[in-house]
Scaffold this motif. Structure first.
Motif, PDB file in Angstrom:
ATOM      1  N   SER A 460      33.034  37.608  40.334  1.00 44.69           N
ATOM      2  CA  SER A 460      32.348  37.198  39.107  1.00 44.69           C
ATOM      3  C   SER A 460      32.864  37.913  37.866  1.00 44.69           C
ATOM      4  CB  SER A 460      30.844  37.447  39.247  1.00 44.69           C
ATOM      5  OG  SER A 460      30.591  38.822  39.464  1.00 44.69           O
ATOM      6  N   CYS A 461      33.857  38.797  38.024  1.00 46.97           N
ATOM      7  CA  CYS A 461      34.381  39.564  36.892  1.00 46.97           C
ATOM      8  C   CYS A 461      35.028  38.625  35.875  1.00 46.97           C
ATOM      9  CB  CYS A 461      35.395  40.595  37.388  1.00 46.97           C
ATOM     10  SG  CYS A 461      36.288  41.458  36.069  1.00 46.97           S
ATOM     11  N   ALA A 462      34.700  38.831  34.587  1.00 47.32           N
ATOM     12  CA  ALA A 462      35.254  37.995  33.527  1.00 47.32           C
ATOM     13  C   ALA A 462      36.597  38.516  33.011  1.00 47.32           C
ATOM     14  CB  ALA A 462      34.264  37.908  32.370  1.00 47.32           C
ATOM     15  N   SER A 463      36.974  39.758  33.388  1.00 45.67           N
ATOM     16  CA  SER A 463      38.228  40.338  32.886  1.00 45.67           C
ATOM     17  C   SER A 463      38.968  41.071  34.010  1.00 45.67           C
ATOM     18  CB  SER A 463      37.951  41.293  31.723  1.00 45.67           C
ATOM     19  OG  SER A 463      36.994  42.276  32.104  1.00 45.67           O
ATOM     20  N   PRO A 464      39.479  40.346  35.019  1.00 46.27           N
ATOM     21  CA  PRO A 464      40.243  41.001  36.088  1.00 46.27           C
ATOM     22  C   PRO A 464      41.485  41.678  35.515  1.00 46.27           C
ATOM     23  CG  PRO A 464      39.652  38.744  36.671  1.00 46.27           C
ATOM     24  CD  PRO A 464      39.372  38.888  35.210  1.00 46.27           C
ATOM     25  N   PHE A 465      41.766  42.866  36.003  1.00 47.09           N
ATOM     26  CA  PHE A 465      42.860  43.658  35.428  1.00 47.09           C
ATOM     27  C   PHE A 465      43.535  44.449  36.544  1.00 47.09           C
ATOM     28  CE2 PHE A 465      44.797  47.058  32.864  1.00 47.09           C
ATOM     29  CZ  PHE A 465      45.334  46.312  31.813  1.00 47.09           C
ATOM     30  N   VAL A 466      44.871  44.600  36.427  1.00 45.25           N
ATOM     31  CA  VAL A 466      45.649  45.401  37.375  1.00 45.25           C
ATOM     32  C   VAL A 466      46.219  46.599  36.625  1.00 45.25           C
ATOM     33  CG1 VAL A 466      47.521  45.435  39.060  1.00 45.25           C
ATOM     34  CG2 VAL A 466      46.245  43.318  38.662  1.00 45.25           C
ATOM     35  N   ILE A 467      45.792  47.800  37.012  1.00 44.77           N
ATOM     36  CA  ILE A 467      46.302  49.036  36.412  1.00 44.77           C
ATOM     37  C   ILE A 467      47.559  49.417  37.186  1.00 44.77           C
ATOM     38  CG2 ILE A 467      45.793  51.446  35.889  1.00 44.77           C
ATOM     39  CD1 ILE A 467      42.786  50.633  36.029  1.00 44.77           C
ATOM     40  N   GLN A 507      47.089  58.550  26.999  1.00 43.88           N
ATOM     41  CA  GLN A 507      48.220  58.288  27.898  1.00 43.88           C
ATOM     42  C   GLN A 507      48.660  56.834  27.765  1.00 43.88           C
ATOM     43  OE1 GLN A 507      50.098  60.164  30.393  1.00 43.88           O
ATOM     44  NE2 GLN A 507      51.246  58.258  30.098  1.00 43.88           N
ATOM     45  N   ARG A 508      49.972  56.636  27.596  1.00 41.66           N
ATOM     46  CA  ARG A 508      50.548  55.306  27.564  1.00 41.66           C
ATOM     47  C   ARG A 508      50.564  54.721  28.978  1.00 41.66           C
ATOM     48  NH1 ARG A 508      56.853  54.782  25.907  1.00 41.66           N
ATOM     49  NH2 ARG A 508      57.224  52.545  26.272  1.00 41.66           N
ATOM     50  N   MET A 509      50.021  53.510  29.132  1.00 44.51           N
ATOM     51  CA  MET A 509      49.855  52.888  30.430  1.00 44.51           C
ATOM     52  C   MET A 509      50.456  51.486  30.430  1.00 44.51           C
ATOM     53  SD  MET A 509      47.844  55.193  32.014  1.00 44.51           S
ATOM     54  CE  MET A 509      47.126  54.260  33.364  1.00 44.51           C
ATOM     55  N   LEU A 510      50.759  50.977  31.632  1.00 39.74           N
ATOM     56  CA  LEU A 510      51.154  49.585  31.795  1.00 39.74           C
ATOM     57  C   LEU A 510      50.150  48.908  32.722  1.00 39.74           C
ATOM     58  CD1 LEU A 510      53.331  47.382  31.216  1.00 39.74           C
ATOM     59  CD2 LEU A 510      54.322  47.984  33.458  1.00 39.74           C
ATOM     60  N   GLY A 511      49.695  47.716  32.312  1.00 39.34           N
ATOM     61  CA  GLY A 511      48.748  46.967  33.120  1.00 39.34           C
ATOM     62  C   GLY A 511      48.935  45.479  32.911  1.00 39.34           C
ATOM     63  N   ALA A 512      48.097  44.686  33.593  1.00 43.13           N
ATOM     64  CA  ALA A 512      48.213  43.233  33.498  1.00 43.13           C
ATOM     65  C   ALA A 512      46.836  42.591  33.610  1.00 43.13           C
ATOM     66  CB  ALA A 512      49.137  42.698  34.583  1.00 43.13           C
ATOM     67  N   SER A 513      46.551  41.663  32.691  1.00 41.64           N
ATOM     68  CA  SER A 513      45.355  40.830  32.795  1.00 41.64           C
ATOM     69  C   SER A 513      45.655  39.674  33.741  1.00 41.64           C
ATOM     70  CB  SER A 513      44.952  40.298  31.420  1.00 41.64           C
ATOM     71  OG  SER A 513      44.634  41.360  30.552  1.00 41.64           O
ATOM     72  N   ALA A 514      44.688  39.330  34.584  1.00 42.22           N
ATOM     73  CA  ALA A 514      44.863  38.262  35.567  1.00 42.22           C
ATOM     74  C   ALA A 514      43.851  37.154  35.314  1.00 42.22           C
ATOM     75  CB  ALA A 514      44.697  38.818  36.976  1.00 42.22           C
ATOM     76  N   PRO A 515      44.176  35.893  35.681  1.00 41.63           N
ATOM     77  CA  PRO A 515      43.246  34.785  35.464  1.00 41.63           C
ATOM     78  C   PRO A 515      41.955  34.926  36.266  1.00 41.63           C
ATOM     79  CG  PRO A 515      45.468  33.976  35.918  1.00 41.63           C
ATOM     80  CD  PRO A 515      45.473  35.432  36.226  1.00 41.63           C
ATOM     81  N   ASP A 516      42.047  35.513  37.448  1.00 39.13           N
ATOM     82  CA  ASP A 516      40.861  35.669  38.282  1.00 39.13           C
ATOM     83  C   ASP A 516      41.094  36.824  39.249  1.00 39.13           C
ATOM     84  OD1 ASP A 516      42.388  34.602  40.543  1.00 39.13           O
ATOM     85  OD2 ASP A 516      42.066  32.637  39.600  1.00 39.13           O
ATOM     86  N   ALA A 517      40.048  37.176  40.002  1.00 41.59           N
ATOM     87  CA  ALA A 517      40.126  38.325  40.904  1.00 41.59           C
ATOM     88  C   ALA A 517      41.163  38.113  41.995  1.00 41.59           C
ATOM     89  CB  ALA A 517      38.745  38.586  41.520  1.00 41.59           C
ATOM     90  N   ALA A 518      41.267  36.898  42.515  1.00 44.54           N
ATOM     91  CA  ALA A 518      42.224  36.624  43.592  1.00 44.54           C
ATOM     92  C   ALA A 518      43.660  36.856  43.131  1.00 44.54           C
ATOM     93  CB  ALA A 518      42.044  35.195  44.098  1.00 44.54           C
ATOM     94  N   ARG A 519      43.960  36.433  41.895  1.00 43.60           N
ATOM     95  CA  ARG A 519      45.333  36.619  41.395  1.00 43.60           C
ATOM     96  C   ARG A 519      45.599  38.091  41.055  1.00 43.60           C
ATOM     97  NH1 ARG A 519      44.376  31.249  39.590  1.00 43.60           N
ATOM     98  NH2 ARG A 519      46.039  29.831  40.285  1.00 43.60           N
ATOM     99  N   ALA A 520      44.571  38.822  40.654  1.00 47.80           N
ATOM    100  CA  ALA A 520      44.746  40.263  40.443  1.00 47.80           C
ATOM    101  C   ALA A 520      45.138  40.938  41.750  1.00 47.80           C
ATOM    102  CB  ALA A 520      43.471  40.877  39.884  1.00 47.80           C
ATOM    103  N   GLU A 521      44.452  40.585  42.824  1.00 50.75           N
ATOM    104  CA  GLU A 521      44.786  41.146  44.135  1.00 50.75           C
ATOM    105  C   GLU A 521      46.194  40.723  44.556  1.00 50.75           C
ATOM    106  OE1 GLU A 521      43.145  43.272  45.760  1.00 50.75           O
ATOM    107  OE2 GLU A 521      41.006  43.097  45.289  1.00 50.75           O
ATOM    108  N   ALA A 522      46.578  39.478  44.231  1.00 47.49           N
ATOM    109  CA  ALA A 522      47.902  38.988  44.616  1.00 47.49           C
ATOM    110  C   ALA A 522      49.008  39.759  43.905  1.00 47.49           C
ATOM    111  CB  ALA A 522      48.009  37.493  44.310  1.00 47.49           C
ATOM    112  N   LEU A 523      48.824  40.056  42.615  1.00 45.43           N
ATOM    113  CA  LEU A 523      49.821  40.825  41.873  1.00 45.43           C
ATOM    114  C   LEU A 523      49.944  42.231  42.441  1.00 45.43           C
ATOM    115  CD1 LEU A 523      51.788  41.332  39.553  1.00 45.43           C
ATOM    116  CD2 LEU A 523      49.799  41.804  38.082  1.00 45.43           C
TER     117      LEU A 523
END
Length: 556
Positions: A460-467, A507-523
């Protein structure tokens, strides 16, 4: 490797333990069942050892074969740093492909950790807390505390010995303000003097002792770090040399007992232990087995119940236990579970479990020896070789082991699962495309921008993110992350993500916004599979301070 340059005090922090008469029976090795390994030739005592007037000098029988249990202990990666070669390196910073590994420093009453700088952490109960942060300008060349033109500007602490926090010696590796390598100078060892560290002669050993004192072994002489009115242990004189046992290592205990291991000049340089019982200033010399070959290193590990000597010779390594009773002390040779050379060892004060590290690289092995003499093998993560930079045993169940697995990857392994979180340093912050985990601490204040802390990812997360990882300070502003880019190459779903650099707690970081939780896990799964050492974290998170967007896969 860098580990070969470390002092014996870091790579071989060994201690011996005491067995009183009532304990000696419980500590005898039982008749070992299978599976076993044959004892090494260098572990067998000579049939007729030299005569000695010392107690416990009866002929020593060959040890029985080592008993290895059928069970194993699994090791886990609990901290990791991975870096890549940066093409552009400022003149006053070392290249990012030079290993800057984790170091473990087991002192008598605590375990300290250093990594990527001069911040010192304490490790206890699976957690890290910051103990001190030494400003580089507190490290001076020469013995003067006045301002000098050459000051450390980019250094790592690679060794800590003594009694924390007052009587401390540290060894550093790094750069001075003119860009010269510190290792070009004669003595990169410093002793704490007030709030500064000044160059100091290298002691053989220094450790917390009794009544709040610190015992120092320099050459063959024992002294106190802070002179005081106390009777010090007197070194035994030899018939052929001024000091009979030529010191290689020392252990000192809270009850006042002291043990020094070294070559006995009165017995043709055969290895021996000089022991001072608690409250005594005169010693007893305990002969050790007549092991064959040229001695490379000897170490002593001790608690008030258990005492061990570990020795490494050109051809093989050897192990002995010192049994202490009212009638005197004697050495008991023990078999090792492997023919590989001993690299490090650590004795758990809680229960007397002895952890022994043998070999390094792809052939590294770790065993735990319990009080019944049974060895249990530790299993490393799949494909995990190691060049060690320190080991510390907490108990029969918990051991920590630091080292490098390549010229760009450093880890801390432990039998206790769960990531170690550095309070003010992010593991993985060393390289421009580190691929190491750098999840912000939940609820931690952000330097420069306020944002909600990362939360657990749900459907149900509206902002899936990969750190993905922290970015090195030496990385150019337009760094293009080649390892990550290669991992995403040819992946049709790569264009569905928005890759960004952002700031968290400065701290400078790299991350990625994902369309949904499943795609965040896939990345996250793809990067773990294709980038060696990568361990991205998924979260429900929106960075407050975006620095720039980065095109890494497909067309946005």
């Amino acid at each position: 490797m860098k580990t070969l340059a470390l002092p014996v005090l870091l790579l071989f922090p060994l201690a011996l333990a005491a067995c009183k008469r009532g304990d000696s029976e419980a500590h005898r090795d039982p008749a070992p069942p299978a599976p076993t390994v044959a004892p090494l030739p260098a572990q067998t005592a000579s049939a007729s050892p030299p005569a000695s007037s010392e107690p416990g000098s009866a002929p020593l029988a060959a040890p029985p074969p080592a008993h290895i249990a059928g069970t194993t202990v699994a090791l886990h990666v609990v901290a990791e740093d991975v870096r890549e070669v940066a093409e552009i390196v400022p003149w006053n910073q070392r290249p990012s492909d030079v290993p800057r590994p984790f170091y473990l420093h087991p002192l008598r009453d605590r375990v300290l950790v250093t990594f990527n700088g001069t911040t010192i952490y304490a490790l206890a109960d699976g957690k890290l807390t910051e103990e001190d942060d030494i400003p580089p300008y507190h490290l001076r060349l020469g013995t003067s505390t006045s301002e000098l033109p050459f000051m450390a500007s980019d250094v790592d602490i690679v060794s800590i010995v003594g009694r924390w926090p007052s009587d401390v010696w540290i060894r550093v590796d790094g750069l001075f303000s003119d860009g010269a390598r510190l290792n070009n100078f004669a003595s990169p060892l410093y002793r704490k003097q007030g709030d500064r560290f000044v160059e100091s002669p290298v002691p053989v050993a220094a450790t917390a002792w009794t009544q709040g004192r610190t015992l120092v072994l320099s050459g063959d002489q024992l002294s106190l770090a802070q002179p005081g009115g106390a009777d010090l242990p007197r070194r035994a004189a030899g018939a052929k040399c001024p000091v009979r046992v030529q010191a290689e290592a020392m252990a000192a205990l809270p009850d006042g007992e002291v043990l020094v291991v070294g070559r006995d000049c009165d017995q043709s340089d055969r290895l021996a232990v000089e022991r001072w019982a608690p409250g005594r200033t005169d010693s007893t010399v305990i002969p050790l087995p007549a092991w064959d070959g040229k001695l490379l290193r000897a170490m002593v590990l001790a608690t008030e119940r258990d005492r061990y000597v570990v020795a490494r010779f050109e051809a093989a390594s050897a192990l002995a236990r010192i049994d202490v009773a009212e009638a005197g002390a004697r050495a008991v040779p023990l078999s090792l579970p492997s023919t590989k050379p001993i690299t490090d060892a650590s004795l758990a004060t809680a229960d007397g479990s002895l952890w022994i590290l043998l070999g390094e690289g792809d052939g590294v092995e770790l065993f735990r020896r319990n009080n019944e003499g049974v060895y249990t093998r530790a299993t490393f993560p799949k494909g995990q070789g190691l060049s060690p930079t320190g080991m510390a045993a907490a108990s029969a169940d918990v051991v920590y082991l630091a080292g490098t697995t390549s010229n760009v990857r450093s880890v801390i392994l432990s039998s206790r699962p769960g990531k170690l979180s550095f309070p003010s340093e992010t593991p993985g912050a060393g390289g421009p495309d580190a691929g190491a985990p750098a999840a912000p601490d939940a609820g931690a204040p952000d330097a420069g921008a306020a944002s909600a802390p990362p939360a657990a990812l749900s459907s149900s997360c509206a902002s899936p993110f990969v750190i993905l990882f922290a970015v090195s300070k030496s990385a150019p502003a337009d760094y293009d992350y080649p390892a990550t880019r290669d991992a995403l190459s040819g992946w049709a779903d790569g264009s569905k993500y928005r890759f960004i650099e952002y700031s968290h707690r400065g701290q400078r970081m790299l991350g990625a916004s994902a369309p949904d939780a499943a795609r965040a896990e896939a990345l996250a799964a793809r990067l773990r599979e294709r980038v060696k050492g990568a361990s991205p974290a998924v979260a429900c998170f929106t960075p407050a301070e975006v620095l720039r967007e980065v095109r890494l896969a497909g067309a946005p």
